[in-house]
Write a protein that holds these residues in place. Structure first.
Motif, PDB file in Angstrom:
ATOM      1  N   ASP A 193      10.363   9.110   7.006  1.00  0.00           N
ATOM      2  CA  ASP A 193       9.618   9.069   5.748  1.00  0.00           C
ATOM      3  C   ASP A 193      10.063   7.946   4.807  1.00  0.00           C
ATOM      4  O   ASP A 193       9.529   7.826   3.698  1.00  0.00           O
ATOM      5  N   ASN A 194      11.018   7.155   5.221  1.00  0.00           N
ATOM      6  CA  ASN A 194      11.465   6.039   4.375  1.00  0.00           C
ATOM      7  C   ASN A 194      10.429   4.927   4.300  1.00  0.00           C
ATOM      8  O   ASN A 194      10.448   4.124   3.364  1.00  0.00           O
ATOM      9  N   ILE A 195       9.554   4.858   5.313  1.00  0.00           N
ATOM     10  CA  ILE A 195       8.661   3.698   5.416  1.00  0.00           C
ATOM     11  C   ILE A 195       7.202   4.105   5.603  1.00  0.00           C
ATOM     12  O   ILE A 195       6.889   5.201   6.039  1.00  0.00           O
ATOM     13  N   HIS A 196       6.338   3.163   5.254  1.00  0.00           N
ATOM     14  CA  HIS A 196       4.899   3.261   5.527  1.00  0.00           C
ATOM     15  C   HIS A 196       4.552   2.045   6.387  1.00  0.00           C
ATOM     16  O   HIS A 196       4.728   0.907   5.949  1.00  0.00           O
ATOM     17  N   VAL A 197       4.076   2.290   7.605  1.00  0.00           N
ATOM     18  CA  VAL A 197       3.884   1.212   8.578  1.00  0.00           C
ATOM     19  C   VAL A 197       2.414   0.834   8.698  1.00  0.00           C
ATOM     20  O   VAL A 197       1.532   1.696   8.775  1.00  0.00           O
ATOM     21  N   ARG A 198       2.179  -0.466   8.716  1.00  0.00           N
ATOM     22  CA  ARG A 198       0.850  -1.010   9.010  1.00  0.00           C
ATOM     23  C   ARG A 198       0.990  -2.036  10.128  1.00  0.00           C
ATOM     24  O   ARG A 198       1.999  -2.747  10.200  1.00  0.00           O
ATOM     25  N   GLU A 257       6.910  -0.349   2.406  1.00  0.00           N
ATOM     26  CA  GLU A 257       5.879  -0.806   3.346  1.00  0.00           C
ATOM     27  C   GLU A 257       6.470  -1.743   4.383  1.00  0.00           C
ATOM     28  O   GLU A 257       7.226  -2.662   4.060  1.00  0.00           O
ATOM     29  N   ASP A 287       8.251  -4.685   2.476  1.00  0.00           N
ATOM     30  CA  ASP A 287       8.041  -4.580   1.029  1.00  0.00           C
ATOM     31  C   ASP A 287       7.223  -5.745   0.476  1.00  0.00           C
ATOM     32  O   ASP A 287       7.409  -6.146  -0.665  1.00  0.00           O
ATOM     33  N   LYS A 323       8.462   5.204  -0.612  1.00  0.00           N
ATOM     34  CA  LYS A 323       8.330   4.601   0.712  1.00  0.00           C
ATOM     35  C   LYS A 323       8.262   3.077   0.626  1.00  0.00           C
ATOM     36  O   LYS A 323       7.709   2.513  -0.313  1.00  0.00           O
ATOM     37  N   GLN A 325       0.816  -1.213   0.000  1.00  0.00           N
ATOM     38  CA  GLN A 325       0.000   0.000   0.000  1.00  0.00           C
ATOM     39  C   GLN A 325       0.850   1.263   0.000  1.00  0.00           C
ATOM     40  O   GLN A 325       0.327   2.365  -0.163  1.00  0.00           O
ATOM     41  N   ALA A 326       2.154   1.106   0.208  1.00  0.00           N
ATOM     42  CA  ALA A 326       3.043   2.274   0.217  1.00  0.00           C
ATOM     43  C   ALA A 326       3.122   2.875  -1.180  1.00  0.00           C
ATOM     44  O   ALA A 326       3.081   2.161  -2.188  1.00  0.00           O
ATOM     45  N   THR A 327       3.263   4.195  -1.229  1.00  0.00           N
ATOM     46  CA  THR A 327       3.366   4.879  -2.519  1.00  0.00           C
ATOM     47  C   THR A 327       4.712   5.580  -2.645  1.00  0.00           C
ATOM     48  O   THR A 327       5.407   5.816  -1.655  1.00  0.00           O
TER      49      THR A 327
END
Length: 220
Positions: free
Chosen positions: A76-81, A48, A179, A46, A41-43
């Motif tokens: 800002d390197n990552i998108h966390v869930r 995930e 990722d 970034k 889902q990361a854009t």
């Protein structure tokens, strides 16, 4: 389950031993790669990062401060869930609580409170009625909580958790997915590097995660 095995290891670790820093982690040793990578889902640039966890899991509670610190460091390197593994099946009460707090926009305020209630205050939050009582006692409006708890969006997500965890081949907690394809767990990192100290294990785990985020970012 891996969460219990990791908790047992952590509870008995008292000696500090030297270990080789896994700055260059090896596939199949320090981490695994999924044979069927999952959509992310990361854009943009970034990467995930998904944490599969459970509120009752002692290892997840132990990892939480180090994981939060690592998230801040990555910025800002990552998108966390975060995904609560449904140990009790498609109606898992703890997962139901997590999704309800998430839908209410209350995770930042209450996520750590749940861990504290379970692992510090030793409260039992494994059944619906126990959780609802706890939520109300801790300041959440009962009507709003129950409306969200019973909402179509929350119940739909709850039913899908088994399918999601199956797609990632996750059966224990804590497990980190980077990722959509790299699978990391503190217990695997500890075993691979013969680490017998909890602090070193957490440090080594975040080092593996650092390397995998860098590896994933290089392909974007």
């Amino acid at each position: 389950m891996r969460s219990l095995r990791f908790a047992l290891i952590a509870a008995t670790m008292v000696a500090s031993t030297a270990f080789a820093s896994p700055a260059d982690p090896k596939n199949g040793v320090d981490y695994q790669t999924l044979s069927a990578p999952q959509p992310v889902q990361a854009t943009g640039k970034k990467v995930e990062v998904i944490e599969f966890f459970a509120y009752h899991c002692p290892a997840c509670n132990m990892l939480e401060p180090a994981f939060n610190g690592w998230i801040k460091k990555q910025g800002d390197n990552i998108h966390v869930r975060r995904i609560h593994l449904p140990f009790q099946g498609p109606a898992d009460p703890e997962a139901h609580l997590f999704l309800t707090l998430e839908a209410m926009g209350k995770l930042d305020q209450y996520h750590h409170r749940v861990f504290q209630a379970v692992h510090v205050q030793r409260q039992r939050l494994m059944k619906d009625d126990q959780i609802i009582e706890w939520a109300v006692k801790n300041g959440l409006d009962r009507a709003k909580f129950m409306e969200t708890w019973n909402s179509f969006g929350v119940t739909t997500k709850l039913r899908r958790l088994n399918q999601i965890s199956g797609a990632y081949k996750v059966s224990g907690t804590p497990t980190i997915i980077i990722d959509g394809k790299y699978v990391v767990s503190p217990s695997q990192v500890a075993e691979a590097n013969k680490i017998q100290d909890v602090g070193q294990m957490l440090q080594a785990t975040t080092q593996v995660m650092d390397a995998l985020v860098k590896k994933a970012a290089a392909t974007k």
